[in-house]
Scaffold this active site. Sequence first.
Site, PDB file in Angstrom:
ATOM      1  N   ARG A  84      27.347 -27.544  44.243  1.00 19.14           N
ATOM      2  CA  ARG A  84      26.156 -28.149  44.489  1.00 19.14           C
ATOM      3  C   ARG A  84      24.698 -27.758  43.723  1.00 19.14           C
ATOM      4  O   ARG A  84      23.914 -27.344  43.838  1.00 19.14           O
ATOM      5  CB  ARG A  84      26.183 -27.745  45.475  1.00 19.14           C
ATOM      6  CG  ARG A  84      26.911 -28.795  46.815  1.00 19.14           C
ATOM      7  CD  ARG A  84      27.227 -28.135  48.308  1.00 19.14           C
ATOM      8  NE  ARG A  84      28.553 -28.822  48.088  1.00 19.14           N
ATOM      9  CZ  ARG A  84      30.255 -28.815  47.472  1.00 19.14           C
ATOM     10  NH1 ARG A  84      29.823 -27.629  47.250  1.00 19.14           N
ATOM     11  NH2 ARG A  84      30.859 -28.796  47.919  1.00 19.14           N
ATOM     12  N   THR A  85      24.777 -25.960  44.196  1.00 18.93           N
ATOM     13  CA  THR A  85      23.612 -25.107  43.963  1.00 18.93           C
ATOM     14  C   THR A  85      23.238 -25.395  42.318  1.00 18.93           C
ATOM     15  O   THR A  85      21.756 -25.877  42.443  1.00 18.93           O
ATOM     16  CB  THR A  85      24.057 -24.237  44.037  1.00 18.93           C
ATOM     17  OG1 THR A  85      24.503 -23.746  45.810  1.00 18.93           O
ATOM     18  CG2 THR A  85      22.420 -22.848  44.599  1.00 18.93           C
ATOM     19  N   LYS A  96      31.011 -12.534  23.912  1.00 17.48           N
ATOM     20  CA  LYS A  96      31.003 -11.981  23.336  1.00 17.48           C
ATOM     21  C   LYS A  96      30.526 -10.464  23.662  1.00 17.48           C
ATOM     22  O   LYS A  96      30.082  -9.427  23.016  1.00 17.48           O
ATOM     23  CB  LYS A  96      30.257 -12.386  22.353  1.00 17.48           C
ATOM     24  CG  LYS A  96      31.195 -13.660  21.613  1.00 17.48           C
ATOM     25  CD  LYS A  96      29.974 -14.028  20.661  1.00 17.48           C
ATOM     26  CE  LYS A  96      30.044 -15.061  19.888  1.00 17.48           C
ATOM     27  NZ  LYS A  96      28.868 -15.927  18.981  1.00 17.48           N
ATOM     28  N   HIS A 155      21.624 -15.368  49.294  1.00 21.28           N
ATOM     29  CA  HIS A 155      21.242 -17.325  48.705  1.00 21.28           C
ATOM     30  C   HIS A 155      20.520 -17.745  49.862  1.00 21.28           C
ATOM     31  O   HIS A 155      20.664 -18.794  50.430  1.00 21.28           O
ATOM     32  CB  HIS A 155      22.889 -17.812  49.313  1.00 21.28           C
ATOM     33  CG  HIS A 155      22.919 -18.953  48.429  1.00 21.28           C
ATOM     34  ND1 HIS A 155      21.802 -19.588  47.831  1.00 21.28           N
ATOM     35  CD2 HIS A 155      24.184 -19.814  48.593  1.00 21.28           C
ATOM     36  CE1 HIS A 155      22.791 -20.325  46.789  1.00 21.28           C
ATOM     37  NE2 HIS A 155      24.000 -20.445  47.983  1.00 21.28           N
ATOM     38  N   ARG A 166      22.003 -17.261  39.630  1.00 18.70           N
ATOM     39  CA  ARG A 166      23.250 -16.923  39.929  1.00 18.70           C
ATOM     40  C   ARG A 166      24.201 -15.332  39.472  1.00 18.70           C
ATOM     41  O   ARG A 166      24.533 -15.962  38.215  1.00 18.70           O
ATOM     42  CB  ARG A 166      24.252 -18.182  40.467  1.00 18.70           C
ATOM     43  CG  ARG A 166      25.477 -17.592  41.432  1.00 18.70           C
ATOM     44  CD  ARG A 166      26.322 -19.059  41.936  1.00 18.70           C
ATOM     45  NE  ARG A 166      25.750 -19.363  43.024  1.00 18.70           N
ATOM     46  CZ  ARG A 166      25.693 -20.264  44.074  1.00 18.70           C
ATOM     47  NH1 ARG A 166      27.146 -20.415  43.165  1.00 18.70           N
ATOM     48  NH2 ARG A 166      25.472 -20.629  44.841  1.00 18.70           N
TER      49      ARG A 166
HETATM   50  C1  NCD Z   1      28.382 -20.872  49.134  1.00 15.41           C
HETATM   51  C2  NCD Z   1      27.907 -19.840  47.972  1.00 15.41           C
HETATM   52  O1  NCD Z   1      28.204 -20.262  46.909  1.00 15.41           O
HETATM   53  O2  NCD Z   1      27.248 -19.050  48.085  1.00 15.41           O
HETATM   54  N1  NCD Z   1      28.530 -22.438  48.197  1.00 15.41           N
HETATM   55  C3  NCD Z   1      26.514 -22.579  48.244  1.00 15.41           C
HETATM   56  O3  NCD Z   1      26.269 -22.616  47.200  1.00 15.41           O
HETATM   57  N2  NCD Z   1      26.310 -24.241  48.738  1.00 15.41           N
HETATM   58  C4  NCD Z   1      28.760 -20.850  49.796  1.00 15.41           C
HETATM   59  C5  NCD Z   1      30.448 -20.733  49.739  1.00 15.41           C
HETATM   60  O4  NCD Z   1      31.036 -20.479  48.206  1.00 15.41           O
HETATM   61  O5  NCD Z   1      31.356 -20.789  50.707  1.00 15.41           O
END
Ligand code: NCD
Length: 319
Positions: free
Chosen positions: A55-56, A83, A135, A105
């Site tokens: 999603r993100t 590497k 987040h 991320r």
């Molecule tokens: C979350 C995350 O990756 O922190 N998901 C997201 O970004 N929509 C929550 C999760 O991993 O459960």
Amino acid sequence: MKRHLLSAADLSRDDAELVLRTAEELRSLADRPIKKLPALRGRTVVNLFFEDSTRTRISFEAAAKRLSADVINFSAKGSSLSKGESLKDTALTLEAMGCDAVVIRHGASGAPHRLANSGWVRASVVNAGDGTHEHPTQALLDAFTMWRHLGPRNGGTLDGQRIAIVGDVLHSRVARSNIWTLTAAGVDLWLCGPATLLRGLDAWALRGAAGRRFRVTTSIDDALRDADAVMALRIQKERMASGLLPSLREYTARYGLTAERVALAKPDAVVMHPGPMNEGVEIAADVAAGAQSLIEEQVRNGVAVRMALLYLLAGVRRA
Ligand code: NCD
């Protein structure tokens, strides 16, 4: 607005409201045949994903493309990280190519802070999830979704709305960022789960969220009673040390979001989940797909909120 968005605490209440108002203006773009604005034409947005994401990652990519930015997607798999290349090497490569915003991320809590504060890149850094830490863009899209649904019946704000977050709070960066964003918006916030998954929260709250008021309970009935919104969190098996839960079945029996439990909340309460969901574990399939669920809308709103953020960080500031 600050140059980077590393933590939900980087945004003042005014900043957060500006993001939400901008997102509201951008949201309808998804319904138009041509879903594009020229706001970031000539700017480059890099999506740097060292940890899995559906999603993100897609959401940031769609947001940047709809604003006409050039988008470079980097994922750890298939890159020179295998590497032995470091975050620093990767950052210097990006800087040499020139970029205006870096969305990162990373599995390590604090990695976005390292990138932003090291001087390796001049771009705005946006935290898209770091370890079990924060987040912030998820918290903003959650607040946006709540505000659109609960605001109209509450004088246009989230003030005093009763919101319950249930589940694996211990490992949840979503919960941590939501604590900041929702308490800043004046929400009556309840965090709920088994004691082992709430551990450390009080200490964190005292240290990081001084003055923030939220309640912590192991009783799901207390958390859900009269709630205006209920958010289930994923049980993060991949981050979980053994011994935190007797079994998933036991968790589901005691804390799973079922229709009977949701009935404790207000009749028009909304149900949310940041995804990815373990259906049948933290949330029952009929609740996830039910009339009160805003889960798909969270995904839709995520694009609008990220467009607003990229525009405010990489567009306006550098214009
Ligand atoms: C979350 C995350 O990756 O922190 N998901 C997201 O970004 N929509 C929550 C999760 O991993 O459960």
